[in-house]
Structure formats: structure tokens, C-alpha cells
Scaffold this motif. Structure first.
Motif, PDB file in Angstrom:
ATOM      1  N   VAL A  24      31.923  52.198  36.712  1.00  0.00           N
ATOM      2  CA  VAL A  24      32.247  51.157  35.749  1.00  0.00           C
ATOM      3  C   VAL A  24      31.344  49.968  36.044  1.00  0.00           C
ATOM      4  O   VAL A  24      31.211  49.553  37.202  1.00  0.00           O
ATOM      5  CB  VAL A  24      33.731  50.729  35.842  1.00  0.00           C
ATOM      6  N   TYR A  25      30.725  49.440  34.995  1.00  0.00           N
ATOM      7  CA  TYR A  25      29.843  48.283  35.139  1.00  0.00           C
ATOM      8  C   TYR A  25      30.613  47.047  34.709  1.00  0.00           C
ATOM      9  O   TYR A  25      31.082  46.944  33.576  1.00  0.00           O
ATOM     10  CB  TYR A  25      28.574  48.486  34.310  1.00  0.00           C
ATOM     11  N   GLY A  26      30.736  46.096  35.627  1.00  0.00           N
ATOM     12  CA  GLY A  26      31.703  45.031  35.460  1.00  0.00           C
ATOM     13  C   GLY A  26      31.259  43.770  34.764  1.00  0.00           C
ATOM     14  O   GLY A  26      32.077  42.867  34.566  1.00  0.00           O
ATOM     15  N   ARG A  27      29.980  43.662  34.355  1.00  0.00           N
ATOM     16  CA  ARG A  27      29.548  42.415  33.725  1.00  0.00           C
ATOM     17  C   ARG A  27      30.403  42.068  32.508  1.00  0.00           C
ATOM     18  O   ARG A  27      30.623  40.897  32.226  1.00  0.00           O
ATOM     19  CB  ARG A  27      28.077  42.495  33.296  1.00  0.00           C
ATOM     20  N   VAL A  28      30.881  43.094  31.793  1.00  0.00           N
ATOM     21  CA  VAL A  28      31.693  42.845  30.620  1.00  0.00           C
ATOM     22  C   VAL A  28      32.990  42.128  30.976  1.00  0.00           C
ATOM     23  O   VAL A  28      33.596  41.448  30.147  1.00  0.00           O
ATOM     24  CB  VAL A  28      31.987  44.171  29.882  1.00  0.00           C
ATOM     25  N   LEU A  29      33.424  42.252  32.234  1.00  0.00           N
ATOM     26  CA  LEU A  29      34.678  41.624  32.657  1.00  0.00           C
ATOM     27  C   LEU A  29      34.525  40.150  33.023  1.00  0.00           C
ATOM     28  O   LEU A  29      35.527  39.433  33.147  1.00  0.00           O
ATOM     29  CB  LEU A  29      35.258  42.368  33.861  1.00  0.00           C
ATOM     30  N   ASP A  30      33.285  39.699  33.204  1.00  0.00           N
ATOM     31  CA  ASP A  30      33.071  38.337  33.680  1.00  0.00           C
ATOM     32  C   ASP A  30      33.779  37.299  32.819  1.00  0.00           C
ATOM     33  O   ASP A  30      34.356  36.338  33.332  1.00  0.00           O
ATOM     34  CB  ASP A  30      31.569  38.016  33.733  1.00  0.00           C
ATOM     35  N   GLY A  31      33.724  37.460  31.497  1.00  0.00           N
ATOM     36  CA  GLY A  31      34.340  36.490  30.603  1.00  0.00           C
ATOM     37  C   GLY A  31      35.782  36.794  30.267  1.00  0.00           C
ATOM     38  O   GLY A  31      36.409  36.040  29.520  1.00  0.00           O
TER      39      GLY A  31
END
Length: 436
Positions: free
Chosen positions: A51-58
């Protein structure tokens, strides 16, 4: 008379897309019911991948401090194989092992429950062990809720967000998703193998909490597809993803392909002594941008796998981040439509525009031709052996015979695999245009 619950929005499916949608709606102050057919979010998923977490940053600030991670991926390897050879391009980054991280291996039974808890903490109502059996429409044909298998109980809402996965029954009932075409889907088959953490660290050259992601081409016999190997905390996930029509025509059982990969001389030493914990198979929408259904209708939005939002582009094999991104966008679009008092297709149109403007559809659109290249006969059947033989020719010492020139060797090896140099150059240029 059937029991009816009235809310602002109902989200079907508590996977990453559904939980992200419910979280966005709840944070906007909207009453939302999140329906999940399993006994808890993630209960029916045995997925273990990256899972790539950059999408969760915001969405969840500093998410890495609490997410149920197995290992942080610090090595990304692409491996080409023949039955007796392997050639890898291996990349390692120390930065990927530090916050805010790049990718992580995780288990969906843990990850889905964590993200759904974020939605319920924000005020969403999670209803488990409940199947949405169909859509409820008003006299004009607009979707105004869903029926469930709970003694005919219904949940009514001005907007429904369908996150019910690949082959979505709700999207089909709405007329947005045509009958599934086998050529636009693949079958993912996976084994999870128990292996002590110390053995994983030693064999894969990592420290505690560091992980490895290996993507493999050439391991599926004559069937278009590929393989994967992911390290978890004390397990390893290994499997293949294969095209459905060719799998059916081959007469090969998918578990045979996994066994081939597990026993490959480039893989077997890494798994020595491992024991099977679980086996699973899952249908994956891989047709790309051109096969996506309509995503918006009166009172209805489609997100995640239900919208065919899995990116299978060779270099990039991603799904959960696209599910979260689309679910979050759907929740925000629904909240805006509710605030404006217009949940028609026009009132919900900002959803599609949002997806086009961010990575979810922008990446799919840019890479829309990648599946055709990656699954082509030359890439699948000829190039793995060609490149392995080319590497073997370059690295084999032929004394007293002089070393062959690079161009001469390439021409000889390519001819041996039935490939002309102009075809190789053409496919390379095509790949640069697609991925560049």
C-alpha cells in the motif's frame, strides 16, 4: 412493512474506498451508514501486498504512526525469469525506511479495520454482516437508497456510493457497468507462507520493519500475467496474476503456477522451510481507463474496484491507493451535493472532475495503453528469455574466444527468440511513449 433507515448517504462496502468515502462524509457533518457484508471490515480479505501511503497524507495526518504496517518497503525489485534463469533490477532506498515512507506491506484484515474505525470515530455508522441486495429508486428513477438482506430492511439516502468491489452488482443494476468481460480481468492467486522474521531479514538483506517488494515477469508459462513476492512481519506473500481467457484455455490450475514460482531456483532459497498459512484467489479489474464504467448517475457514485480503478501498468501495480483516493473524492463530492441540495448526476459531477484532476484518473488515462503492451506476446513470452540470455552472454567468460560485441550479441540472442532488432527497438520506443 420493511424497516427503513433515513440518512444523508449510504456507502456500500467497507473496503478502503468505502471507508474513505464514509470518513469524508462524516467529517462534513453528514449522517452516513457504511454497509459491510462481512462480520468486520477486512474479514473477507486475505490480501497481503503493498500500500502506498501518500494518498493518506491529507486524510489521516501522520498516519504512519498508527497504521497497522507489516514492513516498510525499502527494496523494490523487478525480476525477469525463465525456468532456469533470473535477471533482476533491484533498487534500495534508505529514505523509504523513514517517515513519511513510500510504501508498506500490510494485511487487509488489519488495514481495512483501521481505516473503517477512522470513519466510525468521525461519526459514520458501520453496519456489518449485511448485504446490499439492490437499489431503491423513486418515481423518477433516481437512486434513493438500497435494500438489504436484513428482513428486507432498507436504507434511504439522497446519495449512494457503491464501493462493492469488482463486478459490482449495484453498478450493474444501475446500468453503469456492462456485463464483465473476461479479457478485462485477471485472477490473482496468492499463498501466505509462515517464515520467521529473522530468516526474512537475513535472506532478503533487511532489518526489522524493513520490507521487500518483488514483481516478476516470465513465471506464468504461456499465460499472460506476472508474479509477486512481498515480505510481511513474519510471513511472505507469493503469487501470480494471470489473464482469465488464456488461463481457462490452458487447462492449467492457478496453484500450479504459484508452485512453479515458489520452486524457481531464484526464489526457492528465499523460502526454504516456509509453511503455508493461507491460500486465496481474487478477481482483479485490469482493463484500465478505457474499460471503466460511468462513475456518476442520479443519486449514485461508483468508486474503487467497482469503477475498475486498479492500475496494472507493468512498472506500477497499485490498487488500494486508487481506492482510497476515489473513495475520498466520492465522499467529498457527495457532501458538496448534499450541501447544495442537488444529488442529481449534474450535482455530483464534481466527482469525475476531481478524479481527472488528481492521480486517480490522470494516471489511468496517461497509462491507458500500458496493459496492451505489458500483456503482449513479445513482452510476456520472448523478452524475459531474451534479456536473461543477453545478460548470460555478456557475463559469460569465453576465453580464448574474444568477447562478442554488444550489438552482435543482441542481434544473435534476439534472433534466437524470434525477435528482430527493429521490433525490439519499436517496443522500447512504444514503452517510452507510454511510460515517459
Amino acid at each position: 412493512m420493511a424497516e427503513v433507515t433515513e440518512v444523508d448517504a449510504v456507502v456500500v462496502g467497507a473496503g478502503p474506498a468505502g471507508s474513505a468515502a464514509a470518513l469524508a462524509l462524516a467529517r462534513a457533518g453528514r449522517s452516513v451508514v457504511l454497509l459491510e457484508r462481512g462480520p468486520f471490515p477486512g474479514s473477507k480479505n486475505v490480501y497481503g501486498g503493498v500500500v502506498y501511503g501518500r494518498v493518506l497524507d491529507g486524510i489521516v495526518p501522520r498516519w504512519w504512526e498508527e497504521v497497522p504496517v507489516e514492513r516498510w518497503v525499502v527494496r523494490r525489485s523487478t525480476m525477469l525469469v525463465t525456468p532456469t534463469q533470473s535477471l533482476s533490477v533491484d533498487y534500495r532506498s534508505a529514505a523509504w525506511g523513514e517517515a513519511p515512507y513510500n510504501g508498506m506491506t500490510t494485511l487487509r484484515c488489519h488495514f481495512d479495520a483501521w481505516l473503517a474505525a477512522k470513519a466510525t470515530d468521525a461519526g459514520a455508522r458501520l453496519v456489518t454482516s449485511t448485504v446490499a441486495t439492490g437499489l431503491v429508486r423513486d418515481g423518477t428513477g433516481r437512486v434513493v437508497g438500497v435494500r438489504t438482506d436484513r428482513a428486507g430492511a432498507e436504507v434511504h439516502a439522497p446519495v449512494v456510493i457503491a464501493c462493492d468491489g469488482v463486478n459490482s452488482f449495484l453498478a450493474k443494476e444501475a446500468g453503469l457497468l456492462p456485463p464483465a468481460a473476461a479479457s478485462h480481468h485477471t485472477l490473482g492467486v496468492k499463498e501466505v507462507l509462515d517464515l520467521p522474521a529473522g530468516a526474512i531479514n537475513e535472506r532478503f538483506g533487511v532489518q526489522d520493519h524493513e520490507g521487500v517488494d518483488v514483481e516478476i515477469l516470465g513465471c506464468t508459462r504461456d499465460i499472460p500475467g506476472g508474479g509477486f513476492l512481498y515480505t510481511n512481519a513474519d510471513t511472505v506473500s507469493i503469487g501470480v496474476v494471470v489473464a482469465l481467457p488464456q488461463l481457462a484455455a490452458s487447462g492449467v490450475r492457478p496453484e500450479e503456477l504459484v508452485a512453479d514460482l515458489r520452486d524457481h531456483p531464484g526464489i526457492a532459497p528465499l523460502l526454504r522451510g516456509a509453511s503455508l498459512r493461507e491460500y486465496a484467489a481474487h478477481l482483479i479489474p485490469e482493463g484500465g481507463y478505457d474499460t471503466m464504467p460511468e462513475l456518476v448517475s442520479d443519486g449514485l457514485l461508483i468508486a474503487g474496484d467497482a469503477g475498475a480503478m486498479t492500475l496494472a501498468a507493468g512498472l506500477w501495480l497499485e490498487g488500494v491507493n486508487f481506492a482510497i483516493g476515489s473513495g475520498d473524492a466520492a465522499g467529498r463530492a457527495a457532501a458538496g451535493a448534499l450541501a447544495a441540495g442537488d444529488c442529481s448526476a449534474a450535482g455530483l459531477a464534481s466527482y469525475r472532475a476531481d478524479l481527472e484532476g488528481q492521480f486517480v484518473l490522470a494516471d489511468h488515462k496517461r497509462l491507458r495503453k500500458a496493459p496492451a503492451l505489458v500483456l503482449s506476446e513479445r513482452v510476456q513470452q520472448r523478452y524475459p528469455g531474451l534479456l536473461c540470455d543477453l545478460a548470460e552472454g555478456m557475463f559469460t567468460v569465453t576465453n580464448p574466444t574474444p568477447k562478442p560485441g554488444g550489438l552482435r550479441l543482441t542481434r544473435q540472442v534476439a534472433a534466437g527468440h524470434g525477435v528482430r532488432l527493429r521490433q525490439l527497438a519499436g517496443d522500447t520506443l512504444r514503452g517510452l511513449r507510454i511510460f515517459g
